[in-house]
Design an enzyme around this catalytic site. Sequence first.
Site, mmCIF file in Angstrom:
data_model
loop_
_atom_site.group_PDB
_atom_site.id
_atom_site.type_symbol
_atom_site.label_atom_id
_atom_site.label_comp_id
_atom_site.label_asym_id
_atom_site.label_seq_id
_atom_site.Cartn_x
_atom_site.Cartn_y
_atom_site.Cartn_z
ATOM 1 C CG HIS A 18 43.733 43.300 41.302
ATOM 2 N ND1 HIS A 18 44.091 44.617 41.497
ATOM 3 C CD2 HIS A 18 43.059 42.944 42.432
ATOM 4 C CE1 HIS A 18 43.664 45.028 42.670
ATOM 5 N NE2 HIS A 18 43.036 44.025 43.257
ATOM 6 C CD GLU A 65 46.428 41.180 47.710
ATOM 7 O OE1 GLU A 65 45.800 40.105 47.698
ATOM 8 O OE2 GLU A 65 45.885 42.291 47.868
#
Length: 422
Positions: free
Chosen positions: A272, A49
């Site tokens: 995360h 990402e």
Amino acid sequence: MTTSEPIRFRVLSLNCWGIRYLSKNCKERFVLIGDLLNQEQLDIALLQEVWCEKDFLFLKKKLSSIYPYSHYFKSGFIGSGLAVFSRHQFHDAFLYRYSLFGYPYMAQHGDWFGGKAVGKVLLNINGLKIHVFVTHLHAEYCREKDSYLPHRVVQAWELQQFIRHTSAAADVVILGGDLNMHPDDLGTRLLRNYTGLQDSFSETANFDGCEEGHTHISENPFTNTDNLVPFGGGIRIDYILFKGSGEVDVSCESLSTTKGPVPGHPFPYSDHEALTAEFLFTPTTKGNRCSERQSVNEARTEVKVGLHCAERMRHTAARTGIMGLVLLVLELAIAAVPLFALGAEQPFPKASFYLLGALCFAILLSTLLLYIFYSMEVKALQGTEDQMRLALSKSLVTYSILTVTAVHLVDIKTSSVFENEI
């Protein structure tokens, strides 16, 4: 393989959540991520990402003194988001794009525009051939009604195929990334069983991090805590998987995760947690392989379900398109009335007539695009199902040969014993 001494190898994997102008504190977090990588003194960092190439270039400049080698995998409309930074030179880099990765009309999810893929780089360290993979599978937006499950299973199947077919000559294989699957999910089991990859969390000698190795936790201020309540406040969907070969034994000496906010800052590196694993590569003559027919059977069933849904949607698009075509033909017939009946007036007001024509054309165009898209999805699902069927038949033949051979050996042994007794 030329080395005979054990080698220590440190790997980090992190989903950076780098959506510019949408992700919170994106610019500040990339500065902190760069600081983290420099502090950790890794051998290789696997990032997901990193959606904006400018962020990759920023990290590349910031990390150039410690990680002189880097690669950004480009795919889809906005890029795959996959990036690799390494202390060791790359001998090759390759990207494989999955055949299914969501739907273009589900723009709020965005997976389709990212072109989900797996990236691979080859390293050669003291004669060891190390194949490193980084990937990010389709997100799970609703576990109870997961319409993307067939796509994720196809991605897991293609991932294991890509790893097996491209790493036959590898001494060491490492896979890192956000798989968006729990440890016991079908896709995770399929990936581990068919490739022989081991989970660093299960195999590590020392673990320091979030409870149960969770990488998506409710304490993270960027996380939607409501989605994590059914799972006790945390899930493990990010992994570092590994395996050795017949010549190299790989052991996970330690595994750690980040824990919430960055020290001295009110926010964490990402939504995360980052994973850092330290491996020890030791020359050996022991190898291991693992395969399980049950995982493939379950995966094939799930793919068939997705195939049935895709075929149904394709038929719906076709029927809707036919309806639109019929309406357009009727409208053309009405438009032709004044041509064949001289002096007759158009029975509909012009505004309504044109609006109906535009509607018919829009229906035809949209259903045509949907039919094309679902036809592509059907072919991809059918192709994967065919490959799974082939794999099952191959393993069945192997099992039959082994069974016949074992029975034959037992018969020979029994006959030999009988003759000796006589």
